[in-house]
Design a protein around this motif. Structure first.
Motif, PDB file in Angstrom:
ATOM      1  N   GLU A 184    -100.166 -31.020   0.760  1.00 18.89           N
ATOM      2  CA  GLU A 184     -99.748 -31.297  -0.614  1.00 18.89           C
ATOM      3  C   GLU A 184     -99.475 -29.981  -1.334  1.00 18.89           C
ATOM      4  O   GLU A 184    -100.203 -28.999  -1.168  1.00 18.89           O
ATOM      5  CB  GLU A 184    -100.825 -32.088  -1.347  1.00 18.89           C
ATOM      6  CG  GLU A 184    -101.084 -33.456  -0.737  1.00 18.89           C
ATOM      7  CD  GLU A 184    -102.180 -34.226  -1.443  1.00 18.89           C
ATOM      8  OE1 GLU A 184    -102.347 -35.418  -1.159  1.00 18.89           O
ATOM      9  OE2 GLU A 184    -102.883 -33.615  -2.284  1.00 18.89           O
ATOM     10  N   ASN A 185     -98.451 -29.957  -2.151  1.00 16.98           N
ATOM     11  CA  ASN A 185     -98.034 -28.743  -2.846  1.00 16.98           C
ATOM     12  C   ASN A 185     -98.771 -28.616  -4.174  1.00 16.98           C
ATOM     13  O   ASN A 185     -98.186 -28.626  -5.247  1.00 16.98           O
ATOM     14  CB  ASN A 185     -96.514 -28.753  -3.074  1.00 16.98           C
ATOM     15  CG  ASN A 185     -96.031 -27.406  -3.593  1.00 16.98           C
ATOM     16  OD1 ASN A 185     -96.666 -26.370  -3.367  1.00 16.98           O
ATOM     17  ND2 ASN A 185     -94.904 -27.421  -4.309  1.00 16.98           N
ATOM     18  N   ARG A 186    -100.082 -28.518  -4.093  1.00 22.28           N
ATOM     19  CA  ARG A 186    -100.909 -28.445  -5.299  1.00 22.28           C
ATOM     20  C   ARG A 186    -102.279 -27.923  -4.894  1.00 22.28           C
ATOM     21  O   ARG A 186    -102.666 -27.971  -3.735  1.00 22.28           O
ATOM     22  CB  ARG A 186    -101.040 -29.823  -5.946  1.00 22.28           C
ATOM     23  CG  ARG A 186    -101.496 -30.867  -4.946  1.00 22.28           C
ATOM     24  CD  ARG A 186    -101.317 -32.294  -5.448  1.00 22.28           C
ATOM     25  NE  ARG A 186    -102.266 -32.646  -6.474  1.00 22.28           N
ATOM     26  CZ  ARG A 186    -102.312 -33.848  -7.038  1.00 22.28           C
ATOM     27  NH1 ARG A 186    -101.422 -34.770  -6.709  1.00 22.28           N
ATOM     28  NH2 ARG A 186    -103.208 -34.119  -7.945  1.00 22.28           N
ATOM     29  N   TYR A 187    -103.049 -27.411  -5.889  1.00 21.95           N
ATOM     30  CA  TYR A 187    -104.387 -26.893  -5.595  1.00 21.95           C
ATOM     31  C   TYR A 187    -105.387 -28.032  -5.434  1.00 21.95           C
ATOM     32  O   TYR A 187    -106.112 -28.102  -4.443  1.00 21.95           O
ATOM     33  CB  TYR A 187    -104.838 -25.954  -6.716  1.00 21.95           C
ATOM     34  CG  TYR A 187    -106.313 -25.605  -6.640  1.00 21.95           C
ATOM     35  CD1 TYR A 187    -106.802 -24.772  -5.655  1.00 21.95           C
ATOM     36  CD2 TYR A 187    -107.214 -26.148  -7.566  1.00 21.95           C
ATOM     37  CE1 TYR A 187    -108.158 -24.464  -5.571  1.00 21.95           C
ATOM     38  CE2 TYR A 187    -108.564 -25.845  -7.497  1.00 21.95           C
ATOM     39  CZ  TYR A 187    -109.034 -25.009  -6.499  1.00 21.95           C
ATOM     40  OH  TYR A 187    -110.374 -24.724  -6.421  1.00 21.95           O
ATOM     41  N   ARG A 188    -105.416 -28.942  -6.420  1.00 27.35           N
ATOM     42  CA  ARG A 188    -106.384 -30.030  -6.379  1.00 27.35           C
ATOM     43  C   ARG A 188    -105.819 -31.172  -5.538  1.00 27.35           C
ATOM     44  O   ARG A 188    -104.710 -31.653  -5.808  1.00 27.35           O
ATOM     45  CB  ARG A 188    -106.687 -30.525  -7.793  1.00 27.35           C
ATOM     46  CG  ARG A 188    -107.875 -31.494  -7.864  1.00 27.35           C
ATOM     47  CD  ARG A 188    -108.170 -31.848  -9.311  1.00 27.35           C
ATOM     48  NE  ARG A 188    -108.513 -30.662 -10.076  1.00 27.35           N
ATOM     49  CZ  ARG A 188    -109.727 -30.110 -10.106  1.00 27.35           C
ATOM     50  NH1 ARG A 188    -110.697 -30.643  -9.375  1.00 27.35           N
ATOM     51  NH2 ARG A 188    -109.967 -29.044 -10.830  1.00 27.35           N
ATOM     52  N   PRO A 189    -106.528 -31.621  -4.505  1.00 27.65           N
ATOM     53  CA  PRO A 189    -105.991 -32.692  -3.653  1.00 27.65           C
ATOM     54  C   PRO A 189    -105.843 -33.997  -4.419  1.00 27.65           C
ATOM     55  O   PRO A 189    -106.572 -34.259  -5.391  1.00 27.65           O
ATOM     56  CB  PRO A 189    -107.032 -32.816  -2.533  1.00 27.65           C
ATOM     57  CG  PRO A 189    -108.296 -32.283  -3.134  1.00 27.65           C
ATOM     58  CD  PRO A 189    -107.870 -31.197  -4.069  1.00 27.65           C
ATOM     59  N   SER A 190    -104.899 -34.810  -3.985  1.00 22.39           N
ATOM     60  CA  SER A 190    -104.725 -36.128  -4.582  1.00 22.39           C
ATOM     61  C   SER A 190    -105.963 -36.979  -4.332  1.00 22.39           C
ATOM     62  O   SER A 190    -106.786 -36.675  -3.452  1.00 22.39           O
ATOM     63  CB  SER A 190    -103.492 -36.806  -3.998  1.00 22.39           C
ATOM     64  OG  SER A 190    -103.674 -37.047  -2.608  1.00 22.39           O
ATOM     65  N   HIS A 203    -111.316 -25.667  -0.307  1.00 20.62           N
ATOM     66  CA  HIS A 203    -110.450 -25.111   0.727  1.00 20.62           C
ATOM     67  C   HIS A 203    -111.249 -24.162   1.630  1.00 20.62           C
ATOM     68  O   HIS A 203    -111.962 -23.284   1.137  1.00 20.62           O
ATOM     69  CB  HIS A 203    -109.286 -24.331   0.113  1.00 20.62           C
ATOM     70  CG  HIS A 203    -108.324 -25.187  -0.660  1.00 20.62           C
ATOM     71  ND1 HIS A 203    -108.633 -25.721  -1.890  1.00 20.62           N
ATOM     72  CD2 HIS A 203    -107.061 -25.598  -0.353  1.00 20.62           C
ATOM     73  CE1 HIS A 203    -107.588 -26.417  -2.332  1.00 20.62           C
ATOM     74  NE2 HIS A 203    -106.624 -26.373  -1.427  1.00 20.62           N
ATOM     75  N   TRP A 248    -106.959 -21.249  -1.470  1.00 23.07           N
ATOM     76  CA  TRP A 248    -105.633 -21.487  -2.039  1.00 23.07           C
ATOM     77  C   TRP A 248    -105.196 -20.218  -2.780  1.00 23.07           C
ATOM     78  O   TRP A 248    -106.026 -19.527  -3.352  1.00 23.07           O
ATOM     79  CB  TRP A 248    -105.734 -22.682  -2.997  1.00 23.07           C
ATOM     80  CG  TRP A 248    -104.527 -22.888  -3.867  1.00 23.07           C
ATOM     81  CD1 TRP A 248    -104.265 -22.328  -5.082  1.00 23.07           C
ATOM     82  CD2 TRP A 248    -103.405 -23.721  -3.581  1.00 23.07           C
ATOM     83  NE1 TRP A 248    -103.069 -22.744  -5.576  1.00 23.07           N
ATOM     84  CE2 TRP A 248    -102.516 -23.601  -4.665  1.00 23.07           C
ATOM     85  CE3 TRP A 248    -103.059 -24.529  -2.518  1.00 23.07           C
ATOM     86  CZ2 TRP A 248    -101.314 -24.287  -4.718  1.00 23.07           C
ATOM     87  CZ3 TRP A 248    -101.875 -25.209  -2.571  1.00 23.07           C
ATOM     88  CH2 TRP A 248    -101.002 -25.080  -3.664  1.00 23.07           C
ATOM     89  N   PRO A 249    -103.923 -19.857  -2.785  1.00 23.66           N
ATOM     90  CA  PRO A 249    -102.770 -20.584  -2.235  1.00 23.66           C
ATOM     91  C   PRO A 249    -102.413 -20.194  -0.798  1.00 23.66           C
ATOM     92  O   PRO A 249    -101.467 -20.724  -0.243  1.00 23.66           O
ATOM     93  CB  PRO A 249    -101.659 -20.175  -3.185  1.00 23.66           C
ATOM     94  CG  PRO A 249    -102.001 -18.764  -3.568  1.00 23.66           C
ATOM     95  CD  PRO A 249    -103.506 -18.717  -3.627  1.00 23.66           C
ATOM     96  N   THR A 252    -103.384 -27.207   0.926  1.00 25.02           N
ATOM     97  CA  THR A 252    -104.192 -28.359   0.530  1.00 25.02           C
ATOM     98  C   THR A 252    -103.911 -29.468   1.535  1.00 25.02           C
ATOM     99  O   THR A 252    -103.056 -30.339   1.330  1.00 25.02           O
ATOM    100  CB  THR A 252    -103.854 -28.808  -0.900  1.00 25.02           C
ATOM    101  OG1 THR A 252    -104.081 -27.709  -1.793  1.00 25.02           O
ATOM    102  CG2 THR A 252    -104.701 -29.985  -1.329  1.00 25.02           C
TER     103      THR A 252
END
Length: 565
Positions: A409-415, A445, A449-450, A454
């Motif tokens: 996923e292209n974000r820090y906090r997972p869905s 992580h 990150w980054p 994620t």
């Protein structure tokens, strides 16, 4: 000295060998305790250790984490052992010598440390240490109560204000919830409370038990037990199975939940099957998570509880009282398993005792093969399939989706979908020996990150204590970890030893541990604590400990404590 004790066991047998090895065991424990104290001394001798004493996760916490990993014990147990080790070797050196000789047990050492904790004057402490060291040379067996009183007598001799007073029963009120580790899916609650609150609680249980219809299959004791589980709601879920039951149409609901992991096949509606039919293969789909009304370690949920399914089918009469003695083990149908946890106990024998031969009376009844796949609490505790099914009554069902080889996923906090999968895969904190449920952990992580993606292969559950340990006690000379595609985490301690932890779901739900997409890093990961600051204590642990001792000593002085003759 220890080698001499081991050599003394050569050629011994019977009671002589038992006595010799008991002494070796005590001496070995003394060496283990001394090693813990030495590890903390090394941490305090390290550069910058004085400043770390006011860290939220201080030197003692960091050493306790290493001790817990090395012994595969929980952080709380490791911290307690370390505190005993420090107190023994800093305050009671004579007692430590007797312990190293194997003459006293670790249990007695813990009692000495606790009962002598209020002695602060150096001269009084040396006197107490000498009296105890001399007395332990010919210490005869005593009960716990007599042991404490004997040690208190010595404490009273050197410092009357340092005798620890027993709490009154009112101050000692508590509730202890113990989840059984025998795989039964049951728990024991031990509570001490005010008498008037107990009466009100008993009346509350009776009222809750009356919220079901007369056709409910449970006994009065079973209803009272289930009422404790439903204490946060205004009624019990009725299990009569009748479509026209008014009580069953309005299942209980609450915002407090506990997470239970179960497979699709366990939660499927029961169907009639013959014993000759082979069991259905396990599906590849990941397990749904019923969220049920819970107790202490539950967390708040924004989602409201919903009824799961149409309720349980009423059990036929033969299922409610299954015969216990058969010519061969019988495989119970899933709907029988669901009904077997309610109602009266089945008879032990299928005919009167007077008609039994001695061989029949002494032969145990054959067991039943469970067809329902077991479930588990989020903390990893085993739940038989029938109890996992019961957990769905009035619960919200959330399906867990295995990410497979999906890209990160292209974000820090997972869905939420990814975080739910990681928590169900891990079940607990992934640090060695830690048993904090995954619902109370951070999804963090492994490669920060980054630079680290994620993705499931780079995410794991770590409690806040061990998250801080990895962040601020990590780096080249601290704790490091790497994660494999199946969720396995390999931790490297500051001394270079490696500890491997596998996902908690691997035994019961191996499909959740199927490999996910391989992690690919971007750039060079920064240091763990780059730009971050460790939360700090307002005072050091040592200052807090000294203040507690002074408060208790002042209380003893105010009441004019006299030691009983």
């Amino acid at each position: 000295m220890f080698d001499d004790l081991v050599d003394a066991t050569t050629g011994t047998r019977g009671a002589g060998a038992l006595s010799s090895w008991a002494r070796v065991e005590n001496a070995a424990c003394a060496h283990r305790v001394a090693t813990m104290a030495a590890m903390l001394d090394e941490a305090h001798a390290a550069s910058g250790s004085a400043d770390r004493d006011q860290w939220c996760l201080d030197n003692l916490d960091a050493v306790a984490a290493h001790i817990g990993a090395a012994q595969n014990i929980t952080p709380g147990t490791a911290s307690h052992q370390l505190l005993v080790a420090v107190a023994l070797h800093d305050r009671f050196p004579r007692v430590a010598v007797v312990f190293a000789e194997g003459l006293i047990t670790y249990a007695l050492v813990k009692t000495v440390v606790h009962r002598g904790a209020l002695v602060v004057d150096p001269d009084a402490l040396r006197a107490l240490d000498g009296l105890l060291g001399e007395a332990f040379g010919d210490w005869e067996p005593r009960s716990v109560d007599k042991t404490e009183k004997a040690i208190d007598f010595f404490v009273h001799q050197v410092d009357p204000q340092a005798v620890r007073r027993d709490e009154t029963k009112a101050r000692g009120r508590s509730v202890d919830v113990r989840i059984e580790e025998d795989g039964s899916g049951m728990a024991t609650i031990l509570a001490t409370l005010f008498a008037h609150d107990a009466k009100a609680f008993e009346a509350r249980l009776r009222n809750l038990a009356k919220t079901v219809c007369p056709a409910d299959p449970r006994t009065a004791d079973q209803l009272r037990a289930d009422a404790i589980g439903a204490i946060g709601t205004d009624r019990l879920a009725c299990l009569c199975g009748n479509d026209d039951c008014a009580a069953a149409q309005n299942p209980p609901a609450t915002g407090v939940v506990v997470y239970v992991i179960a497979s699709d096949e366990t939660l499927a509606e029961p169907t009639e099957t013959s014993d000759s039919e082979p069991p259905a293969p396990r599906p590849e789909s990941p397990a749904p998570v019923p969220q049920t009304p819970a107790g202490d370690d539950a967390e708040e949920s924004d989602a409201s509880d919903q009824a799961a399914g149409d309720g349980l089918d009423p059990a036929p009469e033969s299922a409610k009282t299954p015969p216990r003695r058969e010519t061969r083990p019988a495989a119970s149908a899933p709907h029988d398993e669901r009904a077997a946890i309610d109602g009266e106990e089945p008879p032990l024998f299928d005919k009167p005792l007077r008609d039994l031969t001695l061989a029949e009376a002494l032969t145990p009844a054959p067991g039943y093969f469970a067809k329902l796949r077991p479930g588990a609490l989020m903390g990893g505790q085993f739940l038989p399939g029938a109890i996992a099914c019961r957990a769905t009554v009035g619960a919200t069902i959330t399906r867990i989706v295995h990410p497979g080889q999906a890209p990160p996923e292209n974000r820090y906090r997972p869905s939420k979908k990814l975080a739910d999968f990681v928590r169900c895969r891990d079940m607990t904190c992934r640090f060695p020996g830690c048993r904090v449920p995954a619902t109370n952990c951070d999804v963090e992580h492994t490669i920060p990150w980054p630079h680290g993606p994620t993705a499931a292969s780079n995410l794991k559950c770590v409690c806040r204590r061990h998250h801080l340990l990895k962040t601020f006690w990590g780096g080249e000379n601290g704790w490091r970890e790497r994660q494999l595609d199946d969720g396995t985490v390999i931790w490297t301690a500051p001394d270079g030893r490696e500890f491997v932890t596998t996902p908690g779901s691997r035994l019961l739900f191996p499909e959740l541990s199927r490999p996910t997409a391989t992690v690919r890093t971007t750039g060079r990961p920064e240091a763990h604590a780059a730009g971050l600051t460790m939360p700090r204590r307002t005072t050091t642990r040592a200052r807090d400990h000294a203040d507690r001792i002074q408060r208790e000593r002042k209380l003893n002085a105010d009441v004019g404590l006299e030691f009983p003759e």
